[in-house]
Design a protein around this motif. Sequence first.
Motif, short mmCIF file in Angstrom:
data_model
loop_
_atom_site.label_atom_id
_atom_site.label_comp_id
_atom_site.label_asym_id
_atom_site.label_seq_id
_atom_site.Cartn_x
_atom_site.Cartn_y
_atom_site.Cartn_z
N VAL A 21 -42.63 -9.70 3.34
CA VAL A 21 -42.34 -10.91 4.12
C VAL A 21 -43.59 -11.76 4.14
O VAL A 21 -44.70 -11.24 4.24
N ARG A 22 -43.42 -13.07 3.97
CA ARG A 22 -44.54 -13.99 4.04
C ARG A 22 -44.42 -14.79 5.32
O ARG A 22 -43.38 -15.39 5.59
N ASP A 72 -45.93 -17.93 7.46
CA ASP A 72 -46.68 -19.16 7.27
C ASP A 72 -47.19 -19.67 8.61
O ASP A 72 -46.44 -19.68 9.60
N GLY A 119 -43.03 -20.23 10.10
CA GLY A 119 -41.82 -19.59 9.62
C GLY A 119 -42.14 -18.40 8.72
O GLY A 119 -43.29 -18.06 8.51
N MET A 120 -41.07 -17.78 8.22
CA MET A 120 -41.25 -16.62 7.35
C MET A 120 -40.29 -16.70 6.18
O MET A 120 -39.23 -17.32 6.27
N GLU A 121 -40.70 -16.07 5.09
CA GLU A 121 -39.84 -15.92 3.92
C GLU A 121 -39.78 -14.45 3.58
O GLU A 121 -40.80 -13.77 3.49
N LYS A 122 -38.56 -13.94 3.42
CA LYS A 122 -38.35 -12.51 3.14
C LYS A 122 -38.08 -12.32 1.66
O LYS A 122 -37.39 -13.11 1.03
N PHE A 123 -38.65 -11.23 1.10
CA PHE A 123 -38.48 -10.90 -0.31
C PHE A 123 -37.96 -9.48 -0.45
O PHE A 123 -38.57 -8.55 0.06
#
Length: 68
Positions: A49-50, A52, A60-64
Motif C-alpha cells: 500500500v502506498r 501519500d 490518500g492511499m493506493e493499494k497494490f
Amino acid sequence: VMRVLREYEGKRVVIGGHGTSISTVLNHFDPTFGYEGFESIRRLMPWIVRLDFDGDAFLGMEKFNIME
C-alpha cells in the motif's frame, strides 16, 4: 510514522511490517479501513500500500495486489 514524515520530508520512504500493524497504521490515517479491510488483505500477503502525504497531512492511499 509522523516522526519519519518529519525526518524525511520530501523523500520517498519504504516501511515494511506485519499485516496487523500496518492495518492499525492505515486505520489511523483512514478510519474507514477497519476490520473488514484487514480481513480483505489477509489472503493477499505480501501486500503493498502506498500512502501519500503533503507534509504530515494524509492525502490518500493506493493499494497494490501483487499476487494477481
